[in-house]
Design an enzyme around this catalytic site. Structure first.
Site, PDB file in Angstrom:
ATOM      1  CD  GLN A   1      -3.411  26.280 -12.556  1.00 48.64           C
ATOM      2  OE1 GLN A   1      -4.415  26.597 -13.183  1.00 48.64           O
ATOM      3  NE2 GLN A   1      -3.416  25.297 -11.672  1.00 48.64           N
TER       4      GLN A   1
ATOM      5  CG  HIS B   1      -8.566  26.028 -12.146  1.00 45.81           C
ATOM      6  ND1 HIS B   1      -9.517  25.281 -11.508  1.00 45.81           N
ATOM      7  CD2 HIS B   1      -7.412  25.312 -12.051  1.00 45.81           C
ATOM      8  CE1 HIS B   1      -8.969  24.161 -11.028  1.00 45.81           C
ATOM      9  NE2 HIS B   1      -7.687  24.167 -11.349  1.00 45.81           N
TER      10      HIS B   1
ATOM     11  CD  GLU C   1     -16.081  16.492 -17.204  1.00 49.45           C
ATOM     12  OE1 GLU C   1     -16.328  17.539 -17.844  1.00 49.45           O
ATOM     13  OE2 GLU C   1     -16.761  16.072 -16.261  1.00 49.45           O
TER      14      GLU C   1
ATOM     15  CE1 TYR D   1     -21.911  21.700 -22.428  1.00 46.26           C
ATOM     16  CE2 TYR D   1     -21.019  19.482 -22.578  1.00 46.26           C
ATOM     17  CZ  TYR D   1     -21.658  20.555 -23.162  1.00 46.26           C
ATOM     18  OH  TYR D   1     -22.075  20.467 -24.471  1.00 46.26           O
TER      19      TYR D   1
ATOM     20  CE1 TYR E   1      -6.317  16.431  -7.171  1.00 48.18           C
ATOM     21  CE2 TYR E   1      -7.709  18.319  -7.676  1.00 48.18           C
ATOM     22  CZ  TYR E   1      -6.827  17.339  -8.088  1.00 48.18           C
ATOM     23  OH  TYR E   1      -6.465  17.253  -9.400  1.00 48.18           O
TER      24      TYR E   1
END
Ligand code: CA
Ligand code: CA
Length: 405
Positions: free
Chosen positions: A117, A184, A276, A286, A297
């Site tokens: 990513q 991430h 979200e 949060y 998963y």
């Protein structure tokens, strides 16, 4: 990761997915494609109706024009003169002119790590760009065998022959710690409406617990000065947190935007069934990975958000997920019906998602099928909405949305 039982459980429905490897652990992207496709298969294979939560809006109030094509574009931002800077994952920044389709490479970008990513990520103009030509951008990098997301600043400089560079590029902030892995990173940038602060997102790097670690910047929204140093008065510094932290307990924060009243909204890629939209307030937790409306998963549950659990619940969450890629607050007048809306690019859902704001509340409004993974949403100078396709499993086209009639 999905188990064999999970796949077997759905095997009778999985005619379309029979080529999916059942034993090798799936990548999250594959899993999300699979899960995003599942409701469609279920609808196709049974008379049951879905919950309607993510029901696609049939009628599109916009027409879509294809403007250009890029190689895995990640983000874009408009210059005051109507041209745009566009980042490509592999590390290119491009100056693009929508008027004539001209693409000029921007030199001066540091080496990026584009595995997984990673890559060249967000690009945003300084609030004082008209005066100082400063451009802020983020990228994944490898240092000493470890990886992390960095924030850099350079000065936009175009010579009379058209040659374009970012001059005096400096890395002004690095996530901490750098670790192994390619996922991430997050790396989204937004400036406060008063132009004094830079908000920067750091993902939890698929490591879960760093989101709750007060010393780490991973899994956090950060508030920085424009030179990349932690802003004075951040809410948790006096409690021993890293002084850059504004809020914590986040997963993969791929969008951050201020609304017209100065509220800060954030969207994040959650676990299975847990994407979200959050209203970000200073010092709040949060919940990730202790609370989520989704589950891991591998099927393990995570306690849902509930009143009194000490965690700030999302204003909107999605199950099935949309896989949010980019976020913009719509402040234009070209689409009057979109006043006070957030727009989200959907990756696995291959959609454009509209969320309607109402003060501190938010609700699902529209989800239009775009037939491609949408990475970035941006508002153009005339109020048109511009999208970038992700370019992974689709093309990387730049699309311009204007009113249908
Ligand atoms: Ca953008
Ligand atoms: Ca849960």
């Amino acid at each position: 990761m999905p188990t064999v039982e999970f796949l077997q459980h759905y095997s009778s429905r999985l005619i379309l997915c029979s080529s999916l490897p059942a034993v090798r652990p799936l990548l999250e992207t594959e899993m999300r494609f699979f899960i995003a496709t599942l409701p469609l298969i279920l609808i196709a294979c049974s008379a049951e109706n879905a919950t309607g939560q993510n029901a696609a809006s049939a009628e599109k109030p916009f027409k879509t024009s294809v403007i250009a094509d890029f190689h895995s574009p990640w983000a874009m931002t408009f210059l005051p003169d109507g041209r745009a800077l566009i980042t490509e994952k592999k590390g290119e920044m491009i100056l693009f002119d929508p008027k004539n389709g001209t693409k000029i490479p921007v030199s001066g970008i540091p080496a990026v790590d584009s595995a997984g990513q990673g890559g060249l990520m967000d690009v945003v103009l300084s609030p004082t760009f008209a005066k100082d030509k400063a451009v802020y951008f983020s990228f994944a990098e490898a240092r000493d065998g470890l990886k992390g997301v960095a924030l850099a600043k350079g000065m936009f400089d175009q010579a009379s022959d058209g040659t374009t560079k970012l001059d005096k590029v400096q890395v002004i902030f690095r996530a901490s710690p750098y670790i192994d892995g390619n996922g991430h990173y997050s790396g989204r940038i937004a400036f406060s409406p008063d132009g004094r602060y830079l908000f920067f997102t750091n993902g939890e790097r698929q490591q879960f617990d760093p989101a709750q670690d007060p010393k780490s910047t991973l899994g956090k929204v950060l508030r920085l000065n424009l030179d990349g140093t932690p802003a004075a008065g951040n809410p948790l510094a006096s409690k021993g947190f890293n002084p850059a932290i504004w809020s914590y307990g986040h997963r993969n924060l791929l969008g951050i935007a201020f609304d017209g009243q100065g509220r800060l909204w954030e969207q994040e890629m959650g676990p299975k069934g847990g994407d979200e939209v959050n209203l970000i307030k200073p010092g709040l937790n949060y919940g990730w990975p202790k609370a989520s409306n989704g589950s891991h998963y591998d099927g393990r549950d995570i306690p849902d958000h509930k009143p009194g659990d000490g965690f700030e619940a999302p204003k909107v969450s999605w199950n099935p997920v949309i896989s949010p890629g980019g976020l913009v607050y719509y402040s234009g007048t070209l689409f009057p019906q979109w006043k006070d809306s957030l727009f989200i690019g959907g990756l696995s859902s291959q959609s454009l998602v509209r969320v309607k704001l109402n003060g501190e509340s938010a609700s699902k409004a529209d989800q239009w099928d775009m037939g491609a993974r949408i990475r970035e949403v941006e508002q153009g100078p005339d109020g048109a909405l511009w999208l970038l396709e992700d370019g992974g499993k689709s093309q990387g086209r730049l699309l311009k949305l204007t009113p249908a009639s």
